[in-house]
Design a protein around this motif. Structure first.
Motif, mmCIF file in Angstrom:
data_model
loop_
_atom_site.group_PDB
_atom_site.id
_atom_site.type_symbol
_atom_site.label_atom_id
_atom_site.label_comp_id
_atom_site.label_asym_id
_atom_site.label_seq_id
_atom_site.Cartn_x
_atom_site.Cartn_y
_atom_site.Cartn_z
ATOM 1 N N TYR A 63 0.833 -1.209 0.000
ATOM 2 C CA TYR A 63 0.000 0.000 0.000
ATOM 3 C C TYR A 63 0.866 1.257 0.000
ATOM 4 N N GLN A 64 1.891 1.291 0.862
ATOM 5 C CA GLN A 64 2.737 2.470 0.957
ATOM 6 C C GLN A 64 3.497 2.713 -0.343
ATOM 7 N N GLN A 65 4.064 1.656 -0.911
ATOM 8 C CA GLN A 65 4.805 1.825 -2.161
ATOM 9 C C GLN A 65 3.876 2.216 -3.298
ATOM 10 N N GLY A 66 2.651 1.689 -3.291
ATOM 11 C CA GLY A 66 1.682 2.065 -4.319
ATOM 12 C C GLY A 66 1.341 3.545 -4.260
ATOM 13 N N LEU A 67 1.194 4.072 -3.041
ATOM 14 C CA LEU A 67 0.923 5.504 -2.886
ATOM 15 C C LEU A 67 2.079 6.343 -3.417
ATOM 16 N N LEU A 68 3.310 5.948 -3.079
ATOM 17 C CA LEU A 68 4.469 6.717 -3.501
ATOM 18 C C LEU A 68 4.712 6.608 -4.998
ATOM 19 N N ARG A 70 2.424 6.228 -7.289
ATOM 20 C CA ARG A 70 1.425 7.081 -7.937
ATOM 21 C C ARG A 70 1.737 8.561 -7.734
ATOM 22 N N LEU A 71 2.271 8.890 -6.558
ATOM 23 C CA LEU A 71 2.683 10.270 -6.318
ATOM 24 C C LEU A 71 3.828 10.656 -7.253
ATOM 25 N N ASN A 72 4.792 9.751 -7.427
ATOM 26 C CA ASN A 72 5.900 10.033 -8.334
ATOM 27 C C ASN A 72 5.417 10.254 -9.757
ATOM 28 N N ASP A 73 4.447 9.457 -10.190
ATOM 29 C CA ASP A 73 3.908 9.628 -11.535
ATOM 30 C C ASP A 73 3.188 10.965 -11.685
ATOM 31 N N GLN A 74 2.456 11.367 -10.632
ATOM 32 C CA GLN A 74 1.678 12.601 -10.713
ATOM 33 C C GLN A 74 2.552 13.853 -10.751
ATOM 34 N N VAL A 75 3.647 13.853 -10.022
ATOM 35 C CA VAL A 75 4.463 15.071 -9.920
ATOM 36 C C VAL A 75 5.508 15.164 -11.018
ATOM 37 N N ARG A 76 5.659 14.124 -11.817
ATOM 38 C CA ARG A 76 6.672 14.146 -12.871
ATOM 39 C C ARG A 76 6.414 15.294 -13.843
ATOM 40 N N GLY A 77 7.427 16.124 -14.020
ATOM 41 C CA GLY A 77 7.313 17.228 -14.960
ATOM 42 C C GLY A 77 6.534 18.419 -14.447
ATOM 43 N N THR A 78 6.213 18.452 -13.145
ATOM 44 C CA THR A 78 5.461 19.562 -12.565
ATOM 45 C C THR A 78 6.345 20.322 -11.574
ATOM 46 N N VAL A 79 5.815 21.409 -11.035
ATOM 47 C CA VAL A 79 6.574 22.202 -10.061
ATOM 48 C C VAL A 79 6.774 21.423 -8.759
ATOM 49 N N LEU A 80 6.019 20.343 -8.559
ATOM 50 C CA LEU A 80 6.148 19.553 -7.341
ATOM 51 C C LEU A 80 7.231 18.485 -7.445
ATOM 52 N N GLU A 81 7.774 18.315 -8.629
ATOM 53 C CA GLU A 81 8.826 17.318 -8.806
ATOM 54 C C GLU A 81 10.056 17.706 -7.991
ATOM 55 N N GLY A 82 10.581 16.764 -7.249
ATOM 56 C CA GLY A 82 11.747 17.026 -6.423
ATOM 57 C C GLY A 82 11.429 17.564 -5.045
ATOM 58 N N LYS A 83 10.148 17.833 -4.762
ATOM 59 C CA LYS A 83 9.757 18.331 -3.440
ATOM 60 C C LYS A 83 9.561 17.156 -2.483
ATOM 61 N N SER A 84 9.736 17.423 -1.198
ATOM 62 C CA SER A 84 9.476 16.391 -0.193
ATOM 63 C C SER A 84 7.973 16.134 -0.110
ATOM 64 N N VAL A 85 7.614 15.044 0.561
ATOM 65 C CA VAL A 85 6.193 14.726 0.702
ATOM 66 C C VAL A 85 5.476 15.836 1.471
ATOM 67 N N VAL A 86 6.108 16.368 2.513
ATOM 68 C CA VAL A 86 5.499 17.452 3.289
ATOM 69 C C VAL A 86 5.328 18.699 2.428
ATOM 70 N N GLN A 87 6.346 19.050 1.657
ATOM 71 C CA GLN A 87 6.239 20.201 0.769
ATOM 72 C C GLN A 87 5.153 19.995 -0.267
ATOM 73 N N THR A 88 5.008 18.764 -0.727
ATOM 74 C CA THR A 88 3.967 18.454 -1.705
ATOM 75 C C THR A 88 2.581 18.671 -1.112
ATOM 76 N N VAL A 89 2.394 18.232 0.141
ATOM 77 C CA VAL A 89 1.115 18.443 0.811
ATOM 78 C C VAL A 89 0.810 19.938 0.920
ATOM 79 N N VAL A 90 1.791 20.703 1.343
ATOM 80 C CA VAL A 90 1.597 22.139 1.559
ATOM 81 C C VAL A 90 1.237 22.846 0.260
#
Length: 348
Positions: A63-68, A70-90
């Motif tokens: 479950y945890q790896q599946g979430l991560l 999918r998160l990696n796929d979503q942020v690819r090529g966006t301003v959130l790419e390279g941000k920490s999980v906390v920064q992504t939430v914010v």
């Protein structure tokens, strides 16, 4: 279907390649992706009587790896790419187009925190309750809840009362006040407490319940019937009763305290699963102003059906799931977190 499968396989292999390039000592410039945090216990051994090995692996790895992933796929090529999980939430919380990014980041953050709060039970005791003796948390629990057992009862009641999926937290403020706090869906408290650093007041997805006084002010009261006619009877029982209010007050968070504290509001609590009374009894609920503006999570529990169903508790096994949760809660870690959060509290 074949082409879709190839694309998925390609994506997974690409993620694996990127993950390997982020290993220490590598000089290849590549995009580092989110990875699971190592846990301080062996997943293959399970978590005592709480989660068998297969379930712990499903929650902590699959479950945890599946979430991560999918998160990696979503942020690819966006301003959130390279941000920490906390920064992504914010940052995703302020962008209405980043719903999936916010959801995956919150869920991964909460699930990781839940797993870090667990510890296999000791060989010489049924739980880690003795660890409470090493911190001031035990004394505060007695002040706010009466006893550790009462805290467990109140916390478990909040979990059983959550019909949807979510998380239930024990939180404190800098003055040491404790409260049980639920978040529904993907809401998180792991960022809200630090919201001032980012210039916003709350994270999207949190349950912001109105205060008791607000709910009562918004609840219409029935005006007396000047005609003297009796109230209509119930078609089921024939008993005379008044019609319910048009907009009844909703469920609010309950903060448990001891009697006699200044600033408390009294409200009737109906008898329920954790009450052996046949009639409603009064409980004490302090005003929201008693809990500080910034709250800090001490531990949480996952209220997701996949956790207790896959563990063999059954669809209606949430109660047994909660009973066994207390045997693996790492009270030592919780106590250390409590001491850390209240260390900068102003003198009373």
């Amino acid at each position: 279907m074949r082409s879709l499968g190839l694309r998925l396989a390609s994506g997974v292999s690409r993620a694996a390649r990127l993950r390997s390039t982020c290993a220490p000592g590598r000089r290849i410039l590549a995009r580092c992706i989110h990875e699971r945090k190592p846990l301080p216990y062996a997943i293959e051994e399970g978590m005592g009587n709480f989660l068998p090995p297969e379930t712990l692996k499903m929650v902590a790895v699959d479950y945890q790896q599946g979430l991560l992933d999918r998160l990696n796929d979503q942020v690819r090529g966006t301003v959130l790419e390279g941000k920490s999980v906390v920064q992504t939430v914010v940052e995703a919380a302020r962008d209405p187009k980043a719903v999936l990014e916010f959801n995956y980041a919150c869920e991964a953050l909460n699930n990781s925190f839940f797993l870090e709060c667990l510890k296999p039970p000791p060989s010489d005791a049924p739980s880690h309750d003795k660890e409470l003796n090493k911190s001031s948390l035990q004394a505060r629990i007695r002040v706010d809840f009466g006893s550790v057992d009462q805290l467990k009862s109140n916390f478990s009641a909040a979990v059983l009362g959550m019909f949807s999926s979510g998380w239930v937290w024990l939180v404190c403020d800098k003055r040491g006040n404790l409260a049980v706090y639920p978040t529904f869906g993907v809401g998180t408290l792991l960022v809200r407490s630090r919201s001032a650093l980012y210039g916003y007041s709350s994270v999207v997805g949190e349950l912001i319940a109105p205060s008791l006084s607000q709910m009562r002010a918004n609840t219409p009261t029935a005006s007396p019937d000047s005609s003297g006619a009796s109230a209509p009877s119930s078609p089921a029982s024939g008993l005379s009763s008044s019609p319910p209010p048009l907009h009844p007050p909703g469920q609010s968070r309950a903060f448990s305290t001891v009697p006699g504290q200044v600033g408390q509001e009294y409200t009737p609590r109906p008898a329920g699963l954790f009450s052996n009374l046949s009639h409603a009894e009064d409980t004490i609920m302090p005003k929201r102003s008693q809990i500080g503006e910034f709250i800090y999570p001490l531990f949480c529990v996952s209220v997701h059906e996949h956790a207790w169903v896959s563990a063999g508790y059954g669809v209606w096994g949430k109660e047994e799931y909660m009973k066994r949760f207390w045997s693996v809660l790492d009270w030592g870690r919780v106590g250390q977190a409590y001491e850390k959060f209240i260390s900068s509290a102003p003198p009373r």
